[in-house]
Design a protein around this motif. Structure first.
Motif, PDB file in Angstrom:
ATOM      1  N   ASN A  47     -57.537 -33.648  31.329  1.00  0.00           N
ATOM      2  CA  ASN A  47     -56.295 -34.261  31.781  1.00  0.00           C
ATOM      3  C   ASN A  47     -56.324 -35.769  31.511  1.00  0.00           C
ATOM      4  O   ASN A  47     -57.205 -36.467  32.009  1.00  0.00           O
ATOM      5  CB  ASN A  47     -56.126 -33.991  33.272  1.00  0.00           C
ATOM      6  CG  ASN A  47     -54.788 -34.426  33.805  1.00  0.00           C
ATOM      7  OD1 ASN A  47     -54.146 -35.311  33.264  1.00  0.00           O
ATOM      8  ND2 ASN A  47     -54.374 -33.803  34.887  1.00  0.00           N
ATOM      9  N   ASN A  49     -54.303 -38.085  32.637  1.00  0.00           N
ATOM     10  CA  ASN A  49     -53.568 -38.906  33.612  1.00  0.00           C
ATOM     11  C   ASN A  49     -54.317 -40.166  34.007  1.00  0.00           C
ATOM     12  O   ASN A  49     -53.706 -41.210  34.230  1.00  0.00           O
ATOM     13  CB  ASN A  49     -53.211 -38.090  34.848  1.00  0.00           C
ATOM     14  CG  ASN A  49     -52.147 -37.056  34.561  1.00  0.00           C
ATOM     15  OD1 ASN A  49     -51.499 -37.086  33.512  1.00  0.00           O
ATOM     16  ND2 ASN A  49     -51.965 -36.120  35.470  1.00  0.00           N
ATOM     17  N   TYR A  52     -53.518 -43.402  32.039  1.00  0.00           N
ATOM     18  CA  TYR A  52     -52.309 -44.161  32.362  1.00  0.00           C
ATOM     19  C   TYR A  52     -52.562 -45.120  33.521  1.00  0.00           C
ATOM     20  O   TYR A  52     -52.064 -46.250  33.523  1.00  0.00           O
ATOM     21  CB  TYR A  52     -51.148 -43.204  32.643  1.00  0.00           C
ATOM     22  CG  TYR A  52     -50.860 -42.316  31.452  1.00  0.00           C
ATOM     23  CD1 TYR A  52     -50.291 -42.841  30.301  1.00  0.00           C
ATOM     24  CD2 TYR A  52     -51.214 -40.973  31.466  1.00  0.00           C
ATOM     25  CE1 TYR A  52     -50.060 -42.038  29.189  1.00  0.00           C
ATOM     26  CE2 TYR A  52     -50.985 -40.163  30.360  1.00  0.00           C
ATOM     27  CZ  TYR A  52     -50.405 -40.703  29.233  1.00  0.00           C
ATOM     28  OH  TYR A  52     -50.183 -39.910  28.126  1.00  0.00           O
TER      29      TYR A  52
END
Length: 79
Positions: A47, A49, A52
């Motif tokens: 992942n 994420n 970010y």
């Protein structure tokens, strides 16, 4: 005698180049042109994420761009 202005961004970039934490690694991955998915793969994560979140921290450190959301602003300020 004219003093050379302090280049804060260059100083931070120099520190990040040597930083062995995930923040430093994300900085170097970004500089080498990796995408968030490629960065996640390099770190053994499916992942992206987290990339970010680290990008937000890097923008705050390098560009003085502070996030407006309370959670991200708090997280960034802790760094």
């Amino acid at each position: 005698m004219t003093e050379t202005p302090y280049d804060r961004r260059s100083e931070i970039e120099s520190i990040l180049e040597q930083d062995q934490t995930l923040l430093g690694r994300v900085f170097r991955y970004e500089r080498s042109g990796l995408t968030p998915h490629q960065i996640a793969a390099e770190e053994g994560n499916e992942n992206p994420n987290f990339v970010y979140n680290y990008r937000t921290q890097l923008r705050a450190l390098l560009d003085e761009e502070i996030p407006t959301g309370p959670s991200l602003a708090t997280q960034t300020a802790r760094r």
